[in-house]
Design an enzyme around this catalytic site. Structure first.
Site, mmCIF file in Angstrom:
data_model
loop_
_atom_site.group_PDB
_atom_site.id
_atom_site.type_symbol
_atom_site.label_atom_id
_atom_site.label_comp_id
_atom_site.label_asym_id
_atom_site.label_seq_id
_atom_site.Cartn_x
_atom_site.Cartn_y
_atom_site.Cartn_z
ATOM 1 N N GLY A 1 0.821 -1.212 0.000
ATOM 2 C CA GLY A 1 0.000 0.000 0.000
ATOM 3 C C GLY A 1 0.851 1.257 0.000
ATOM 4 C CG ASP A 2 3.468 1.890 3.247
ATOM 5 O OD1 ASP A 2 2.330 2.303 3.547
ATOM 6 O OD2 ASP A 2 4.198 1.275 4.051
#
Length: 341
Positions: A295-296
């Site tokens: 996600g990052d």
């Protein structure tokens, strides 16, 4: 081309202690996969135990720092990104500084004399991850550091700001300062829902920051938790993304855009009362190493194109590319150069 210092991130720098663990280990410490939590007393012994029992890797981490490092890697322009957060004066802190400088990020850490650098246990089972963060020094960040001329200078120079929701537990005042600066100067301010517990237990400070957010990132679990907390009575990710995008704004210069990832399902983008969906790059199961940092990395890829004023389509495509690279490697690491065209 992205100019020097165009993107500033602020968050909790943590050294990831990453290992593939046995499912019993998760049970022992009462942790579940695909979740992120703050360490309680019962979790404190797990860091030592991981280092003793498993083959651990140490990787510079923390959600915002991961996204900034990925954006920097995608941009390949030295110093295009800056980052602020708190570390301890110790060997983990030194490791973090070395890692960040190597990545080309201009870091301005607040160094706490009395508290060790924060760590995050990354427990991987079958490619899925669970995160347990022991913030330590990261929790000691003070707005006084942000207001120092050499640090506020980074704020004045940047045109884009990104802060993961995790920082709401540490310094909501700093978030307000940057949000207000962005709104007053027509800059772009972005945050991430980051974890269900942020939406549940830090609702007030999240709501205070929301009016400043020009982009809101999150995944489907966080979006559904946000909906539940606000009594919206819907689990429909598209509907939730729209509602978040329509939340009142402090400045009308930019419309809010909500970007929700859903694992292997399409990315949902809500803007102007409409939702667009973008397919992700599917990866065969045997190529998946671990989902830590996916996600990052998506956000980092997205930001790398946004600061170059590319279209939303291009931003999402870059986000999907970066996430796809990261999940084929251990932790939030990447090859020397991106292969994104």
């Amino acid at each position: 081309m992205a100019s020097e210092g165009i993107l500033l991130g602020m968050g909790n720098p943590l050294l990831d202690i990453s290992a593939v663990v046995h499912p019993d280990f998760l049970q022992k410490y009462d942790i579940t996969l695909n979740n992120a939590i703050l360490a309680e007393d019962k979790h404190k012994p797990m860091y030592e135990e991981m280092a003793e029992k498993y083959n651990v890797e140490y990787i510079a981490g923390g959600a915002t720092q991961n996204s900034i490092r990925v954006a920097q890697w995608m941009l390949q322009v030295p110093g295009a990104t800056s980052y602020i957060g708190a570390i301890g004066k110790d060997k983990f802190g030194e490791e973090m500084k070395k890692n960040s400088k190597l990545a080309g990020v201009n870091v301005h850490y607040y160094e706490d004399e009395a508290t060790p650098t924060g760590t995050c246990a990354v427990c991987v089972v079958g490619g899925e991850r669970s995160l347990v963060a022991n913030l330590s020094a990261a929790n000691c960040y003070k707005t006084e550091h942000l207001k120092k001329p050499e640090n506020w200078g980074l704020v004045e120079k940047a045109k884009y700001f990104y802060i993961a929701g995790f920082f709401l537990t540490v310094s909501p005042e700093s978030i307000q300062l940057i949000g207000q600066h962005a709104a007053a100067n027509n800059k772009i301010f972005m945050m991430n829902l980051s974890a269900p517990f942020i939406c549940e237990f830090f609702r007030d400070v999240q709501e205070q920051a929301l009016p400043y957010m020009d982009y809101v990132f999150g995944n489907e679990t966080e979006a559904r938790t946000f909906s539940k907390v606000h009594g919206w009575e819907t689990d429909d990710v598209e509907e939730i993304a729209l509602k978040i995008s329509q939340w009142p704004k402090a400045s009308s210069t930019h419309k809010r855009i909500t970007v929700i990832t859903q694992g292997k399902d399409p990315v949902c983008v809500a803007e102007d009362g409409k939702v667009k969906k973008f397919p992700v790059i599917l990866l065969p199961k045997e190529k998946l190493v671990d989902t830590n940092g996916a996600g990052d990395a998506f956000v980092g890829g997205f930001l790398s194109q946004l600061v170059q004023e590319k279209s939303i389509e291009e931003c999402v495509r870059a986000g999907c590319y970066a996430a796809n690279v990261i999940i084929q490697r251990s932790g939030c690491t990447f090859p020397e150069k991106p292969d994104f065209h």
